[in-house]
Design a protein around this motif. Structure first.
Motif, short mmCIF file in Angstrom:
data_model
loop_
_atom_site.label_atom_id
_atom_site.label_comp_id
_atom_site.label_asym_id
_atom_site.label_seq_id
_atom_site.Cartn_x
_atom_site.Cartn_y
_atom_site.Cartn_z
N ALA A 180 0.81 -1.22 0.00
CA ALA A 180 0.00 0.00 0.00
C ALA A 180 0.84 1.27 0.00
O ALA A 180 0.54 2.22 -0.75
CB ALA A 180 -0.96 -0.02 1.19
N PRO A 181 1.92 1.37 0.80
CA PRO A 181 2.75 2.58 0.72
C PRO A 181 3.39 2.79 -0.65
O PRO A 181 3.47 3.93 -1.13
CB PRO A 181 3.81 2.36 1.81
N GLN A 203 0.82 4.04 -3.00
CA GLN A 203 0.58 5.47 -2.77
C GLN A 203 1.63 6.33 -3.46
O GLN A 203 1.31 7.38 -4.04
CB GLN A 203 0.60 5.74 -1.26
N LYS A 204 2.87 5.89 -3.46
CA LYS A 204 3.92 6.63 -4.15
C LYS A 204 3.68 6.67 -5.66
O LYS A 204 3.86 7.69 -6.30
CB LYS A 204 5.29 6.00 -3.85
N LEU A 258 0.80 6.40 -7.18
CA LEU A 258 -0.34 7.28 -7.43
C LEU A 258 0.06 8.75 -7.32
O LEU A 258 -0.43 9.59 -8.09
CB LEU A 258 -1.47 6.96 -6.44
N ASN A 259 0.92 9.07 -6.39
CA ASN A 259 1.40 10.45 -6.28
C ASN A 259 2.19 10.87 -7.51
O ASN A 259 2.05 12.00 -8.01
CB ASN A 259 2.26 10.60 -5.02
N GLU A 306 -0.25 11.42 -10.36
CA GLU A 306 -1.08 12.61 -10.19
C GLU A 306 -0.31 13.89 -10.50
O GLU A 306 -0.88 14.85 -11.02
CB GLU A 306 -1.62 12.65 -8.76
N ILE A 353 -5.98 0.17 -3.91
CA ILE A 353 -5.97 1.29 -4.85
C ILE A 353 -7.22 2.14 -4.68
O ILE A 353 -7.17 3.38 -4.73
CB ILE A 353 -5.83 0.77 -6.29
N GLU A 378 -9.05 2.42 -1.91
CA GLU A 378 -8.99 3.11 -0.62
C GLU A 378 -7.98 4.25 -0.62
O GLU A 378 -8.13 5.22 0.13
CB GLU A 378 -8.63 2.09 0.47
N LEU A 379 -6.97 4.17 -1.47
CA LEU A 379 -5.99 5.25 -1.58
C LEU A 379 -6.46 6.36 -2.52
O LEU A 379 -5.72 7.31 -2.77
CB LEU A 379 -4.66 4.69 -2.09
N GLY A 391 -7.27 5.98 -5.76
CA GLY A 391 -6.59 5.83 -7.04
C GLY A 391 -7.50 5.84 -8.24
O GLY A 391 -7.06 6.15 -9.35
#
Length: 463
Positions: free
Chosen positions: A214-215, A218-219, A221-222, A225, A253, A255-256, A258
């Motif tokens: 998950a971390p 998140q990277k 997805l950042n 974006e 994805i 929940e983050l 995405g």
């Protein structure tokens, strides 16, 4: 005292002239007595030069004759020394050429005195020596006076120096001209960074086939974006799509946050980015909760799939996403307005597009609530050609399933009694009222493929 001083001056002049002659001899002819320096042509040139020099020396002798008459007595007293030295000088002149001998005799006949003879001989030998020395200097400039051309590139040899050139100024000017031309041409060229050379410019932190936590998701997805680089977007979308193939990452994805980050790239004009976006959303749409997030963009995906290039990769990716989104009955009504477009694409598309469209329409036929809207839409009459035996098994099985499902839904919904509601160009008239489809299906009973035969018999038993 005056005559003694004059005699000393004359003697000093003779000594200087003799020394000059000796120096000239050492510089020019004394290097190699056995080697002949000048050719016959040089003798001719020297004769012409000596003729010009004789004129100059005769003028000097005439001037000395007028000014040095008082030196006759002194010349008589020092005659033995002067004669011996002049003989040596004359002998040198004889070695240099016949022109010098004539000049010396003409000066002696004029009677300019010992000093005038010494000056004339000294000037003659000096001019000849300077002429010959000039040729020697010119040869030395070509052969021995080498310079390095600073504008030439130094080779990668041991010393790192450049090759010497014979004529420093000439080669330097040429080399500098070439270097300037190269410099201008290089400066005029566009730098490599202007071109969208995206490969290798960004070191993506993960491999596209890695299963991320998950971390790490998140990277990614950042990065997706914040970046506008198509290459980074493509790699990030492929990474997310591959991770979305696993159920635990599908939830992560979502929940983050995405899904909106991925779906916003549907609007991009780059077809590769749109294709990767549809692929990532397609894997995410397997999850029922993710479908609730993706339904917001389903109409936009449908419109883009219909207007994009026929049989393109973007169209295929969009059709697969729409097929997954219509597996359940929750969101089929969002695409009911596109039924005519689906049937038109079924007729116009290639083999793979036909199969994918039929899978999509079959999803609608499995929902009885969508039957009325489905059979009432206008379809091309050429759609009947899909029942020909020339098609392969997959297309025939799909079109037979499509016909079977629609026929069953018409019976279950009681639409057979309301046949007047449908036009002659509708799917209802083509499949139910025209009777053409039934004839085509019965002709397939003799098909070579056993699976197709079984499917045909199953459909005929329900008529």
């Amino acid at each position: 005292m005056g005559r003694t001083r004059e005699a000393g001056c004359v003697a000093a002049g003779m000594v200087i002239g003799a020394g000059a002659c000796y120096c000239v001899y050492r510089l020019t002819w004394g290097k190699d007595e056995n080697e002949k320096i000048w050719d016959d042509d040089d003798y001719d040139e020297d004769d012409e030069d000596d003729d010009e020099e004789s004129c100059d020396t005769s003028e000097i002798g005439m001037e000395n004759e007028k000014g040095d008459k008082t030196n006759a007595g002194v010349g008589a007293r020092v005659k033995p020394q002067g004669d011996s030295k002049t003989k040596a000088e004359v002998s040198l002149g004889l070695e240099s050429g016949p022109g010098v001998k004539k000049e010396v005799h003409s000066e002696s006949q004029i009677g300019g005195g010992l000093e005038a003879k010494a000056k004339a001989l000294f000037n003659t030998l000096k001019e000849q020596a300077s002429a010959k020395a000039g040729r020697g200097v010119r040869v030395g400039t070509i052969s021995g006076n080498r310079t390095l051309a600073p504008s030439l590139p130094c080779p990668g040899g041991r010393g790192g120096g450049c090759h010497p050139t014979r004529n420093g100024t000439r080669s330097g000017s040429r080399a500098s001209g070439k270097s300037k031309g190269k410099g201008r041409s290089k400066s005029n060229k566009a730098p490599a960074t202007i071109w969208p050379v995206r490969r290798g410019k960004f070191n993506f932190p993960y491999k596209i086939d890695d299963i991320l936590s998950a971390p790490d998701l998140q990277k990614v997805l950042n990065i997706l974006e914040r970046t506008n680089d198509p290459f980074i977007q493509e790699v990030a979308l492929v990474t997310l799509g591959n991770n979305a193939a696993y159920s635990f990452n599908q939830n992560a994805i979502r929940e983050l946050g995405g899904v909106p980050i991925i779906a916003k790239l549907i609007k991009t004009k780059d077809p590769i980015i749109r294709e990767k976006t549809y692929n990532a959303l397609n894997n995410l749409s397997v999850n029922a909760e993710n479908q609730g997030k993706i339904k917001t963009y389903i109409s936009q995906v449908c419109d883009d799939t219909m207007i994009c290039r026929l049989d393109s990769a973007v169209q295929m990716a969009g059709l697969r996403l729409l097929t997954n989104m219509t597996v359940t009955n929750h969101y089929q009504h969002l695409l009911s307005y596109s039924f005519p477009d689906f049937f038109a694409l079924l007729f116009l598309g290639n083999h793979f597009t036909k199969i994918q469209i039929m899978k999509l329409i079959i999803n609608f036929t499995e929902n009885p609530a969508m039957t009325r809207e489905l059979v009432s839409c206008k379809v091309p009459s050429e759609l009947i050609s899909l029942f020909n035996k020339e098609w392969d098994r997959e297309i025939l099985l799909n079109i037979l399933t499509l016909f079977e499902n629609i026929n069953d839904n018409i019976k279950s919904e009681g639409l057979a009694s309301s046949r007047k509601e449908f036009s002659r160009s509708s799917l209802f008239f083509l499949f139910k009222e025209s009777g053409v489809c039934v004839k085509k299906i019965r002709a397939l009973a003799n098909h070579n493929d056993l699976v197709v035969k079984v499917k045909v018999l199953k459909v005929l038993t329900k008529l």
